[in-house]
Write an enzyme that holds these catalytic residues in place. Structure first.
Site, PDB file in Angstrom:
ATOM      1  N   THR A   1      -8.206  -2.072   1.468  1.00  0.00           N
ATOM      2  CA  THR A   1      -7.615  -2.984   0.487  1.00  0.00           C
ATOM      3  C   THR A   1      -8.181  -4.399   0.604  1.00  0.00           C
ATOM      4  O   THR A   1      -8.738  -4.919  -0.363  1.00  0.00           O
ATOM      5  CB  THR A   1      -6.078  -2.973   0.587  1.00  0.00           C
ATOM      6  OG1 THR A   1      -5.625  -1.632   0.397  1.00  0.00           O
ATOM      7  CG2 THR A   1      -5.439  -3.877  -0.456  1.00  0.00           C
TER       8      THR A   1
ATOM      9  N   SER B   1      -7.044   4.058  -1.298  1.00  0.00           N
ATOM     10  CA  SER B   1      -6.897   2.595  -1.336  1.00  0.00           C
ATOM     11  C   SER B   1      -8.203   1.891  -1.648  1.00  0.00           C
ATOM     12  O   SER B   1      -8.191   0.753  -2.111  1.00  0.00           O
ATOM     13  CB  SER B   1      -6.358   2.079   0.000  1.00  0.00           C
ATOM     14  OG  SER B   1      -5.070   2.560   0.215  1.00  0.00           O
TER      15      SER B   1
ATOM     16  N   ASP C   1       2.055   2.723   3.473  1.00  0.00           N
ATOM     17  CA  ASP C   1       1.174   3.894   3.341  1.00  0.00           C
ATOM     18  C   ASP C   1       0.910   4.566   4.679  1.00  0.00           C
ATOM     19  O   ASP C   1       1.085   5.774   4.824  1.00  0.00           O
ATOM     20  CB  ASP C   1      -0.144   3.426   2.714  1.00  0.00           C
ATOM     21  CG  ASP C   1      -1.198   4.508   2.705  1.00  0.00           C
ATOM     22  OD1 ASP C   1      -1.146   5.368   1.805  1.00  0.00           O
ATOM     23  OD2 ASP C   1      -2.083   4.501   3.588  1.00  0.00           O
ATOM     24  N   LYS C   2       0.497   3.782   5.669  1.00  0.00           N
ATOM     25  CA  LYS C   2       0.051   4.404   6.919  1.00  0.00           C
ATOM     26  C   LYS C   2       1.197   5.142   7.613  1.00  0.00           C
ATOM     27  O   LYS C   2       1.011   6.225   8.157  1.00  0.00           O
ATOM     28  CB  LYS C   2      -0.575   3.347   7.843  1.00  0.00           C
ATOM     29  CG  LYS C   2      -1.891   2.779   7.275  1.00  0.00           C
ATOM     30  CD  LYS C   2      -2.511   1.768   8.205  1.00  0.00           C
ATOM     31  CE  LYS C   2      -3.638   1.000   7.516  1.00  0.00           C
ATOM     32  NZ  LYS C   2      -4.732   1.830   7.057  1.00  0.00           N
TER      33      LYS C   2
ATOM     34  N   HIS D   1      -1.887  11.233  -0.327  1.00  0.00           N
ATOM     35  CA  HIS D   1      -1.433  10.377  -1.426  1.00  0.00           C
ATOM     36  C   HIS D   1      -0.986  11.258  -2.581  1.00  0.00           C
ATOM     37  O   HIS D   1      -1.323  12.438  -2.639  1.00  0.00           O
ATOM     38  CB  HIS D   1      -2.573   9.484  -1.929  1.00  0.00           C
ATOM     39  CG  HIS D   1      -3.097   8.548  -0.888  1.00  0.00           C
ATOM     40  ND1 HIS D   1      -4.300   7.893  -1.018  1.00  0.00           N
ATOM     41  CD2 HIS D   1      -2.586   8.158   0.306  1.00  0.00           C
ATOM     42  CE1 HIS D   1      -4.505   7.136   0.043  1.00  0.00           C
ATOM     43  NE2 HIS D   1      -3.483   7.285   0.865  1.00  0.00           N
TER      44      HIS D   1
ATOM     45  N   ASP E   1       0.852  -1.194   0.000  1.00  0.00           N
ATOM     46  CA  ASP E   1       0.000   0.000   0.000  1.00  0.00           C
ATOM     47  C   ASP E   1       0.890   1.246   0.000  1.00  0.00           C
ATOM     48  O   ASP E   1       1.717   1.417   0.895  1.00  0.00           O
ATOM     49  CB  ASP E   1      -0.923  -0.009   1.229  1.00  0.00           C
ATOM     50  CG  ASP E   1      -2.140   0.853   1.021  1.00  0.00           C
ATOM     51  OD1 ASP E   1      -1.974   2.049   0.693  1.00  0.00           O
ATOM     52  OD2 ASP E   1      -3.264   0.349   1.173  1.00  0.00           O
TER      53      ASP E   1
ATOM     54  N   GLU F   1      -1.390  -8.016   1.706  1.00  0.00           N
ATOM     55  CA  GLU F   1      -1.123  -6.576   1.717  1.00  0.00           C
ATOM     56  C   GLU F   1      -0.139  -6.202   2.818  1.00  0.00           C
ATOM     57  O   GLU F   1      -0.349  -6.543   3.984  1.00  0.00           O
ATOM     58  CB  GLU F   1      -2.428  -5.790   1.950  1.00  0.00           C
ATOM     59  CG  GLU F   1      -2.188  -4.290   1.929  1.00  0.00           C
ATOM     60  CD  GLU F   1      -3.278  -3.440   2.564  1.00  0.00           C
ATOM     61  OE1 GLU F   1      -3.372  -2.266   2.206  1.00  0.00           O
ATOM     62  OE2 GLU F   1      -4.022  -3.943   3.428  1.00  0.00           O
TER      63      GLU F   1
ATOM     64  N   ASP G   1     -10.045  -3.143   6.521  1.00  0.00           N
ATOM     65  CA  ASP G   1      -9.535  -1.912   5.896  1.00  0.00           C
ATOM     66  C   ASP G   1      -9.764  -1.987   4.374  1.00  0.00           C
ATOM     67  O   ASP G   1     -10.031  -3.054   3.822  1.00  0.00           O
ATOM     68  CB  ASP G   1      -8.043  -1.767   6.226  1.00  0.00           C
ATOM     69  CG  ASP G   1      -7.569  -0.328   6.089  1.00  0.00           C
ATOM     70  OD1 ASP G   1      -8.371   0.601   6.270  1.00  0.00           O
ATOM     71  OD2 ASP G   1      -6.373  -0.132   5.787  1.00  0.00           O
TER      72      ASP G   1
ATOM     73  N   ARG H   1     -15.863   3.082   2.767  1.00  0.00           N
ATOM     74  CA  ARG H   1     -14.840   2.204   3.338  1.00  0.00           C
ATOM     75  C   ARG H   1     -14.828   2.179   4.867  1.00  0.00           C
ATOM     76  O   ARG H   1     -14.362   1.218   5.463  1.00  0.00           O
ATOM     77  CB  ARG H   1     -13.450   2.620   2.829  1.00  0.00           C
ATOM     78  CG  ARG H   1     -13.081   4.044   3.172  1.00  0.00           C
ATOM     79  CD  ARG H   1     -11.705   4.444   2.667  1.00  0.00           C
ATOM     80  NE  ARG H   1     -10.638   3.790   3.379  1.00  0.00           N
ATOM     81  CZ  ARG H   1      -9.353   3.926   3.103  1.00  0.00           C
ATOM     82  NH1 ARG H   1      -8.979   4.674   2.072  1.00  0.00           N
ATOM     83  NH2 ARG H   1      -8.434   3.341   3.810  1.00  0.00           N
TER      84      ARG H   1
ATOM     85  N   HIS I   1       1.748   8.427   5.783  1.00  0.00           N
ATOM     86  CA  HIS I   1       0.788   9.457   6.215  1.00  0.00           C
ATOM     87  C   HIS I   1       1.280  10.134   7.485  1.00  0.00           C
ATOM     88  O   HIS I   1       1.065  11.319   7.694  1.00  0.00           O
ATOM     89  CB  HIS I   1      -0.575   8.824   6.508  1.00  0.00           C
ATOM     90  CG  HIS I   1      -1.407   8.550   5.300  1.00  0.00           C
ATOM     91  ND1 HIS I   1      -1.847   9.545   4.460  1.00  0.00           N
ATOM     92  CD2 HIS I   1      -1.893   7.393   4.793  1.00  0.00           C
ATOM     93  CE1 HIS I   1      -2.583   9.010   3.484  1.00  0.00           C
ATOM     94  NE2 HIS I   1      -2.613   7.701   3.659  1.00  0.00           N
TER      95      HIS I   1
ATOM     96  N   ASP J   1      -1.038   0.260  -4.771  1.00  0.00           N
ATOM     97  CA  ASP J   1      -2.348   0.795  -5.151  1.00  0.00           C
ATOM     98  C   ASP J   1      -2.261   2.240  -5.616  1.00  0.00           C
ATOM     99  O   ASP J   1      -2.954   2.652  -6.532  1.00  0.00           O
ATOM    100  CB  ASP J   1      -3.347   0.608  -4.001  1.00  0.00           C
ATOM    101  CG  ASP J   1      -2.808   1.052  -2.655  1.00  0.00           C
ATOM    102  OD1 ASP J   1      -1.633   1.466  -2.570  1.00  0.00           O
ATOM    103  OD2 ASP J   1      -3.577   0.992  -1.672  1.00  0.00           O
ATOM    104  N   HIS J   2      -1.411   3.018  -4.977  1.00  0.00           N
ATOM    105  CA  HIS J   2      -1.247   4.432  -5.343  1.00  0.00           C
ATOM    106  C   HIS J   2       0.098   4.883  -4.807  1.00  0.00           C
ATOM    107  O   HIS J   2       0.713   4.180  -3.985  1.00  0.00           O
ATOM    108  CB  HIS J   2      -2.380   5.282  -4.746  1.00  0.00           C
ATOM    109  CG  HIS J   2      -2.495   5.113  -3.254  1.00  0.00           C
ATOM    110  ND1 HIS J   2      -1.586   5.649  -2.363  1.00  0.00           N
ATOM    111  CD2 HIS J   2      -3.367   4.410  -2.487  1.00  0.00           C
ATOM    112  CE1 HIS J   2      -1.906   5.305  -1.140  1.00  0.00           C
ATOM    113  NE2 HIS J   2      -2.976   4.534  -1.180  1.00  0.00           N
TER     114      HIS J   2
END
Ligand SMILES: [Zn+2]
Length: 470
Positions: free
Chosen positions: A149, A95, A340-341, A434, A44, A335, A147, A160, A344, A382-383
């Site tokens: 994904t 995501s 990602d997290k 993102h 992610d 995953e 979550d 989500r 952030h 994913d991004h």
């Protein structure tokens, strides 16, 4: 050609060539189709910055990651649209819509879980299609299994954050209402919350975090979602030991933390990226002053990680569970969520540890693909994310003026003795954004023959379903 007709041809050839029939029968057995599997690994937010930062730290700048040794390497264009029918493109994803693209082949809007933009129609996922065709299916994540994904592979809902039945009427954060999923209540003809949909799905294995989403009472029942899972034939596990002792005769729901699993690494004493200290002497001249960059720091083990099962341990159990006495094959999504997290939260060491976890899970997938050669192994993201690898001292440092990033920066001591700087500057809020570039794509030999080097994200769905003959 069917197995019977292949056998008939072989027996005919055996007679025609005067071969003993027993040899022909053995050949027929050998030509029987071996199980077909897909192992999809999603990092992610794992863009090329994250991969490069992790390579520099884990292997050294001249080193090689497991990812770098993959025989197929390409790029994926991410597609997102506004939440209305015929909505215009948006150039940065989340995501939920990206996992929905991969799981269903349909481009949708941010926040949606395998439902259509604007019209809110559920779209069949690869897990549903593969299960209906006799394949086993599984999801593994270092996030909550509810979550975005993992959710997109086995549930359909408009938002989500409707992860459990207690939040379907209103999702809020710090008393700010964010949305609801009233239309998807079972009472209104929907599938209920994501947790309820997961335990009522055909999944054989669900492993990750998210215990808190299985504690609320299931809609219309006097039992929790976890009890509903047990009613539906899931054995449950909450520790690494229980994961090791999983009973392969039952479906398996392993939840190893209340929410996201702790990351493996953190900055020294928990440090994150920090703002440079700047004192400008505007009263003397606009360009005079001083800048002090944050102190260099080490990455260190995160004490909260403790006995949390690694992504590799969860992947190994999932593969063993899905492949045991299974002549048809399986689909497994794995995953590594906190690349990602942690990004952030401006925590580069957290992201590095999560890329390391992904590398270990990939090794397990590749080892298995050597045992069962009809296994398609794909790694993608994913991004893209906010972190940028920047000079640890500005390229313009020789200019006699203070030059500094307007964002936050972490300067990390690498094991090979240099300093690597990671910068975050997408906003002034508590969380970074993102970003919107292509994401990387890797595959094993099976994938090299069937995946073009540049694809759009929904094409991944077709590549995987075609491999499974769906
Ligand atoms: Zn994110």
């Amino acid at each position: 050609m069917t197995r019977m007709s292949r056998l008939s041809v072989l027996l005919y050839l055996a007679c025609a060539l005067s071969l003993p029939a027993v040899v022909a029968a053995q050949d027929a057995d050998n030509t029987r189709e071996s199980p077909r599997n897909v192992i999809l690994i999603i990092g992610d937010g794992m863009d090329d910055h994250q991969i490069t930062i992790a390579r520099n730290y884990l292997k050294g700048a001249a080193g090689t990651l497991q990812l770098d040794a993959m025989p197929m390497r390409g790029a994926v264009q991410v597609l997102t649209i506004e939440d209305k029918v015929g909505g215009k493109p948006l150039y940065v994803a989340d995501s939920a819509n990206t996992a929905s693209s991969i799981a269903t082949g349909v481009v949708t809007s941010r926040g949606r879980i395998s439902t259509t933009a604007g019209s809110d129609e559920p779209v069949p996922t690869i897990v549903e299609l593969a299960s209906a065709a006799g394949y086993r299916t599984g999801l593994v994540s270092t996030a909550s299994v509810t979550d975005a994904t993992p959710a997109a592979f086995a549930s359909q809902i408009n938002f989500r954050l409707c992860e459990n039945p207690a939040v379907m009427h209103e999702v809020s954060y710090s008393d700010i209402p964010l949305g609801n999923c009233i239309d998807h209540l079972k009472a209104n003809g929907g599938g209920g919350s994501i947790a309820e949909q997961l335990v009522e799905s055909p999944l054989h294995v669900i492993l990750g975090g998210g215990q808190k989403h299985f504690a609320p009472q299931a809609e219309g029942k006097s039992r929790s979602v976890l009890a509903l899972a047990q009613d539906n034939g899931f054995a449950t596990a909450t520790s690494a030991d229980q994961l090791q002792q999983a009973d392969f005769n039952k479906k398996l729901l392993g939840l190893f933390a209340p929410s996201t699993l702790p990351v493996r690494m953190r900055g020294q004493n928990g440090r994150e990226a920090e703002s440079p200290e700047v004192s400008l002497l505007h009263q003397v001249h606009d360009y005079l002053g001083e800048v002090t960059l944050p102190e260099v720091m080490r990455c260190e083990p995160n004490p909260e990680f403790g006995n949390t099962p690694t992504l590799k341990a969860m992947t190994d159990t999932a593969i063993a569970h899905l492949s045991a006495n299974n002549s048809r094959g399986f689909f497994l999504m794995v995953e590594s969520a906190s690349i990602d997290k942690a990004s952030h939260q401006r925590r580069p060491c957290g992201s590095i540890g999560e890329v390391q976890q992904l590398e270990e899970a990939l090794q397990s997938a590749l080892d298995f693909s050597r045992e069962q050669p009809n296994t398609l192994v794909i790694v993608t993201a994913d991004h893209t994310q906010a972190a940028q690898l920047v000079p640890q001292e500005s390229l313009y440092a020789d200019f006699p003026i203070p030059i500094y990033t307007p964002g936050k920066i972490a300067r990390i001591q690498t094991p090979e003795g240099s300093v690597m700087a990671v910068n975050y500057a997408t906003n002034n809020f508590a969380m970074e954004e993102h970003t919107g570039a292509n994401v990387p794509l890797f595959a094993n030999e099976v994938g090299r023959d069937i995946i073009p080097p540049f694809i759009q994200q929904p094409q991944l769905f077709g590549i995987m379903t075609r491999h499974l003959g769906l």
